[in-house]
Scaffold this active site. Structure first.
Site, PDB file in Angstrom:
ATOM      1  CG  ASP A  12       7.462   6.145  -8.114  1.00 55.95           C
ATOM      2  OD1 ASP A  12       8.379   5.791  -7.354  1.00 55.95           O
ATOM      3  OD2 ASP A  12       6.281   6.299  -7.731  1.00 55.95           O
ATOM      4  CG  ASP A  14       6.579   2.017  -3.502  1.00 62.75           C
ATOM      5  OD1 ASP A  14       6.153   1.188  -2.693  1.00 62.75           O
ATOM      6  OD2 ASP A  14       7.738   1.989  -3.958  1.00 62.75           O
ATOM      7  N   GLY A 101      12.432   4.518  -4.687  1.00 62.61           N
ATOM      8  CA  GLY A 101      12.892   4.761  -3.315  1.00 62.61           C
ATOM      9  C   GLY A 101      12.473   3.629  -2.393  1.00 62.61           C
ATOM     10  CG  ASP A 168       3.290   8.717  -6.620  1.00 59.81           C
ATOM     11  OD1 ASP A 168       4.314   8.047  -6.892  1.00 59.81           O
ATOM     12  OD2 ASP A 168       2.809   8.790  -5.480  1.00 59.81           O
TER      13      ASP A 168
END
Ligand SMILES: [Mg+2]
Length: 213
Positions: A12, A14, A101, A168
């Site tokens: 991921d 961020d 995202g 996360d």
């Protein structure tokens, strides 16, 4: 056709690859950082639909000038250990992907700087030098993250048991389930509970001993 790889590590972006949530940096430019941060937190805990939440958070960015991207990039802090992890993956014949995202407009600078091989994220609509508050094309949500991991594994000839997913947020859970090993990193409680393994320290070098030798 991409070169075959021994294994695949997908992170991921961020709060995993970097110590920031990019949408909050962009929202600061619109004076709506706190409001967007609260909405992002709810989305990462899995309390709301990710795509709906992202659309409403991006709407808060309407009017932000495109110059905000370079200011946001300047504020980004790579997560400790990220270069150690990426170097170790490459030294052992693996490939590193990032699926986010967040936004291509920032990742297109940050990902290659860190040595990431392949990345995918959302795109923001720009008109007359400013964000319109819309997302361009289909949203990279939890399903799209899992599909991307499978697509990259297939493209590099990596069997699914030799894939690793690190994240996360609640929108990382599907790719963590799809991967051979799903690692919760500095993660929300719901993500820790569902992960194969939890990495507590905010140091991506902790992942290196888990990689194929
Ligand atoms: Mg995250």
């Amino acid at each position: 056709m991409p070169a075959p790889a021994r294994f695949l590590v997908v992170l991921d972006a961020d709060y995993t690859l970097i110590r920031n949530e990019v949408i909050e940096l962009l929202a600061d430019e619109a004076g709506r950082g706190a409001e967007v941060a609260a909405a992002t937190e709810a989305a990462m805990r899995g309390e709301v639909d990710f795509a709906d939440s992202l659309r409403s958070r991006v709407a808060a960015l309407a009017g932000v000038p495109v110059e905000a991207f370079s200011r946001a990039i300047a504020r980004i802090e790579p997560t400790p250990g990220v270069r150690v992890l990426i170097d170790a993956v490459h030294a052992r014949g693996g490939v590193v992907g990032v699926v986010s995202g967040g936004f291509h407009e920032v990742l297109d600078t940050v990902a290659p700087d860190l040595g990431v091989d392949v990345w995918r994220a959302n795109r923001l609509v720009v008109a007359e030098g400013a964000l319109t508050g819309e997302v361009d094309g289909p949203i990279v949500d939890a399903t799209a993250k899992a599909d991307t991991l499978r697509e990259w594994a297939s493209a590099h000839g990596v069997p699914m048991p030799l894939t690793f997913a690190i994240g996360d947020g609640a929108n990382d859970l599907r790719m963590m389930e799809a991967a051979g090993l799903g690692l919760a990193f500095n993660a929300k409680p719901a993500v820790r509970a569902a992960a194969d393994l939890v990495v507590g320290p905010v140091d991506l070098a902790e992942v290196v001993p888990l990689l194929p030798r």
